[in-house]
Design an enzyme around this catalytic site. Sequence first.
Site, PDB file in Angstrom:
ATOM      1  N   PHE A 163       0.841  -1.198   0.000  1.00  0.00           N
ATOM      2  CA  PHE A 163       0.000   0.000   0.000  1.00  0.00           C
ATOM      3  C   PHE A 163       0.882   1.258   0.000  1.00  0.00           C
ATOM      4  CE2 PHE A 163      -3.476   2.697   1.911  1.00  0.00           C
ATOM      5  CZ  PHE A 163      -4.410   2.458   0.925  1.00  0.00           C
ATOM      6  N   GLY A 164       1.903   1.239  -0.830  1.00  0.00           N
ATOM      7  CA  GLY A 164       2.800   2.397  -0.954  1.00  0.00           C
ATOM      8  C   GLY A 164       2.236   3.381  -1.962  1.00  0.00           C
ATOM      9  N   ARG A 165       3.140   4.107  -2.620  1.00  0.00           N
ATOM     10  CA  ARG A 165       2.706   5.173  -3.542  1.00  0.00           C
ATOM     11  C   ARG A 165       1.803   4.626  -4.640  1.00  0.00           C
ATOM     12  NH1 ARG A 165       8.575   6.759  -2.547  1.00  0.00           N
ATOM     13  NH2 ARG A 165       8.873   4.753  -3.531  1.00  0.00           N
ATOM     14  N   ILE A 166       2.228   3.554  -5.323  1.00  0.00           N
ATOM     15  CA  ILE A 166       1.447   3.047  -6.457  1.00  0.00           C
ATOM     16  C   ILE A 166       0.185   2.339  -5.958  1.00  0.00           C
ATOM     17  CG2 ILE A 166       1.476   1.525  -8.485  1.00  0.00           C
ATOM     18  CD1 ILE A 166       4.533   2.120  -8.667  1.00  0.00           C
ATOM     19  N   SER A 245       4.294  -5.151 -10.445  1.00  0.00           N
ATOM     20  CA  SER A 245       5.404  -4.781  -9.542  1.00  0.00           C
ATOM     21  C   SER A 245       6.693  -5.416 -10.060  1.00  0.00           C
ATOM     22  CB  SER A 245       5.100  -5.163  -8.096  1.00  0.00           C
ATOM     23  OG  SER A 245       5.053  -6.566  -7.920  1.00  0.00           O
ATOM     24  N   ARG A 246       6.996  -6.625  -9.602  1.00  0.00           N
ATOM     25  CA  ARG A 246       8.150  -7.360 -10.108  1.00  0.00           C
ATOM     26  C   ARG A 246       7.760  -8.825 -10.253  1.00  0.00           C
ATOM     27  NH1 ARG A 246       9.861  -3.203 -11.562  1.00  0.00           N
ATOM     28  NH2 ARG A 246      11.792  -2.154 -10.947  1.00  0.00           N
ATOM     29  N   GLU A 275      12.366 -12.215 -16.868  1.00  0.00           N
ATOM     30  CA  GLU A 275      12.215 -11.291 -17.985  1.00  0.00           C
ATOM     31  C   GLU A 275      13.442 -11.247 -18.880  1.00  0.00           C
ATOM     32  OE1 GLU A 275       9.535  -8.229 -15.812  1.00  0.00           O
ATOM     33  OE2 GLU A 275      10.866  -7.123 -17.134  1.00  0.00           O
ATOM     34  N   HIS A 293       6.383  -5.236 -19.707  1.00  0.00           N
ATOM     35  CA  HIS A 293       6.954  -4.341 -18.688  1.00  0.00           C
ATOM     36  C   HIS A 293       6.901  -2.875 -19.142  1.00  0.00           C
ATOM     37  CE1 HIS A 293       9.986  -4.161 -15.138  1.00  0.00           C
ATOM     38  NE2 HIS A 293       9.243  -3.055 -15.177  1.00  0.00           N
ATOM     39  N   ILE A 294       5.675  -2.365 -19.252  1.00  0.00           N
ATOM     40  CA  ILE A 294       5.496  -0.993 -19.742  1.00  0.00           C
ATOM     41  C   ILE A 294       4.878  -0.070 -18.691  1.00  0.00           C
ATOM     42  CG2 ILE A 294       5.367  -1.597 -22.204  1.00  0.00           C
ATOM     43  CD1 ILE A 294       2.237  -1.316 -21.866  1.00  0.00           C
ATOM     44  N   GLY A 295       4.967  -0.479 -17.416  1.00  0.00           N
ATOM     45  CA  GLY A 295       4.315   0.283 -16.338  1.00  0.00           C
ATOM     46  C   GLY A 295       4.553   1.783 -16.390  1.00  0.00           C
TER      47      GLY A 295
HETATM   48  P1  NAD Z   1       6.645   2.168  -2.359  1.00  0.00           P
HETATM   49  O1  NAD Z   1       7.912   1.939  -1.638  1.00  0.00           O
HETATM   50  O2  NAD Z   1       5.968   3.502  -2.244  1.00  0.00           O
HETATM   51  O3  NAD Z   1       5.564   1.054  -1.958  1.00  0.00           O
HETATM   52  C1  NAD Z   1       5.876  -0.287  -1.751  1.00  0.00           C
HETATM   53  C2  NAD Z   1       5.081  -0.765  -0.552  1.00  0.00           C
HETATM   54  O4  NAD Z   1       5.280  -2.173  -0.413  1.00  0.00           O
HETATM   55  C3  NAD Z   1       5.532  -0.121   0.774  1.00  0.00           C
HETATM   56  O5  NAD Z   1       4.450   0.524   1.400  1.00  0.00           O
HETATM   57  C4  NAD Z   1       6.070  -1.286   1.576  1.00  0.00           C
HETATM   58  O6  NAD Z   1       5.824  -1.161   2.975  1.00  0.00           O
HETATM   59  C5  NAD Z   1       5.296  -2.452   0.971  1.00  0.00           C
HETATM   60  N1  NAD Z   1       5.894  -3.747   1.297  1.00  0.00           N
HETATM   61  C6  NAD Z   1       7.196  -4.035   1.559  1.00  0.00           C
HETATM   62  N2  NAD Z   1       7.321  -5.339   1.850  1.00  0.00           N
HETATM   63  C7  NAD Z   1       6.072  -5.881   1.773  1.00  0.00           C
HETATM   64  C8  NAD Z   1       5.563  -7.184   1.956  1.00  0.00           C
HETATM   65  N3  NAD Z   1       6.361  -8.203   2.334  1.00  0.00           N
HETATM   66  N4  NAD Z   1       4.248  -7.394   1.774  1.00  0.00           N
HETATM   67  C9  NAD Z   1       3.417  -6.378   1.436  1.00  0.00           C
HETATM   68  N5  NAD Z   1       3.855  -5.106   1.258  1.00  0.00           N
HETATM   69  C10 NAD Z   1       5.163  -4.873   1.414  1.00  0.00           C
HETATM   70  O7  NAD Z   1       6.946   1.836  -3.876  1.00  0.00           O
HETATM   71  P2  NAD Z   1       6.098   2.249  -5.177  1.00  0.00           P
HETATM   72  O8  NAD Z   1       6.630   3.514  -5.716  1.00  0.00           O
HETATM   73  O9  NAD Z   1       4.657   2.129  -4.861  1.00  0.00           O
HETATM   74  O10 NAD Z   1       6.561   1.073  -6.171  1.00  0.00           O
HETATM   75  C11 NAD Z   1       6.273  -0.279  -5.856  1.00  0.00           C
HETATM   76  C12 NAD Z   1       6.997  -1.216  -6.780  1.00  0.00           C
HETATM   77  O11 NAD Z   1       6.400  -1.191  -8.056  1.00  0.00           O
HETATM   78  C13 NAD Z   1       8.471  -0.870  -7.042  1.00  0.00           C
HETATM   79  O12 NAD Z   1       9.322  -1.388  -6.043  1.00  0.00           O
HETATM   80  C14 NAD Z   1       8.738  -1.480  -8.398  1.00  0.00           C
HETATM   81  O13 NAD Z   1       9.334  -2.743  -8.244  1.00  0.00           O
HETATM   82  C15 NAD Z   1       7.351  -1.634  -9.003  1.00  0.00           C
HETATM   83  N6  NAD Z   1       7.186  -0.817 -10.217  1.00  0.00           N
HETATM   84  C16 NAD Z   1       6.964  -1.449 -11.401  1.00  0.00           C
HETATM   85  C17 NAD Z   1       6.791  -0.700 -12.539  1.00  0.00           C
HETATM   86  C18 NAD Z   1       6.527  -1.363 -13.873  1.00  0.00           C
HETATM   87  O14 NAD Z   1       7.003  -0.882 -14.890  1.00  0.00           O
HETATM   88  N7  NAD Z   1       5.741  -2.400 -13.933  1.00  0.00           N
HETATM   89  C19 NAD Z   1       6.868   0.702 -12.509  1.00  0.00           C
HETATM   90  C20 NAD Z   1       7.090   1.310 -11.288  1.00  0.00           C
HETATM   91  C21 NAD Z   1       7.256   0.533 -10.151  1.00  0.00           C
END
Ligand code: NAD
Length: 342
Positions: A163-166, A245-246, A275, A293-295
Amino acid sequence: MASRILVPWALAESGREVLKKSRLRVTYLHGPAGELPKLEELVQAVKEADVVLPRGGQPVPREVLAANPALRGVANHGVGYDNVDVVSATELGVPVTNTPEILTETTADLAWALLMATARKIPQTHNLTVSGRFTGPVGHPFMGMDIGPGGSNLPKVLGIIGFGRIGRAVMRRSKGFKMKVIAYDPPLREMIEKTPGVEYRELHDLLKESDFVTIHCPLTKETHHLIGRNELELLKPTAILINASRGPVVDEVALVSVLKEKRIFGAGLDVYEKEPQLAPGLAELDNVVLLPHIGSLTQDTRNQMAIVAAKNAVAMARKKKPRNLVNPEVLTRPEYLQRVSG
Ligand code: NAD
């Protein structure tokens, strides 16, 4: 001698401009079509660099970090930094930065598009239409799942893992669809419990209750295969799994078998375990939507990411504290102080 920044990929023009204006020496290392250098080439090139600016997903293992005792930073292009061995970087005294925030909305848009496309079988029905097979009423294999309350007026449950930024930006998008939102994010449990419009759930409870599960946690040792066979079997037969995410957060081989057995409705993936390879059988399934992977891949966001990564690289080359440090504890390490003392 002026500091040198190594860019081992085809960085966008907006980032190149920032580097050019810094008047630092910049070396680009990639093939004519943007091909990434081999690991040995990267190890060699980094020996001459003060800062390296890798592309998201481009591996920066200990071997690269340890190749140059004068390396002052890794400015990763991307918010996820699982491609960089941050534990080794911290140990060796190398600061690492990322590009958070600027890609939040863009990635949430994509996750939402993937959710809608998977629920309503958009690519499958597009293919039907353009292939000339739309010759009359379309029925069963293309029957979708509701995202909003649907004909029975029952709100659907959106389960957000991370529940972070995204994750929070995805929740904002769910408002127009009148969904019930539940979330799993152990470090943010208290914050979630205080946030209106979302309820905290433990992982297994979230999987059992959700109509849609969307993953937005980083890839770490703890989240590797967070969603394995056992977890997938907890999902409702009508559930949809979204991962932007990943890849390695989900056991992809287990996911393929669950999808093949139609134990869930479908999955929408933007990321994969190995990937750019896909797990055997994944591409042949009719209940998946698979993106390459076009997020964060929009012109505006990629331009901004390049600018932020370049600014972080310039700051570190000038021995200044960069804005988006992911290992701030490095700044007090003797290994770091030695690197910036010269
Ligand atoms: P963020 O750090 O704001 O949010 C990640 C959240 O995950 C945090 O709140 C953290 O507490 C939580 N977290 C950590 N460990 C956890 C667990 N074991 N179980 C549940 N939650 C857990 O990051 P963000 O900016 O929201 O980005 C999230 C991820 O999205 C990045 O790390 C990146 O890998 C991925 N991402 C992918 C793309 C894409 O192109 N598909 C683009 C941007 C980001």
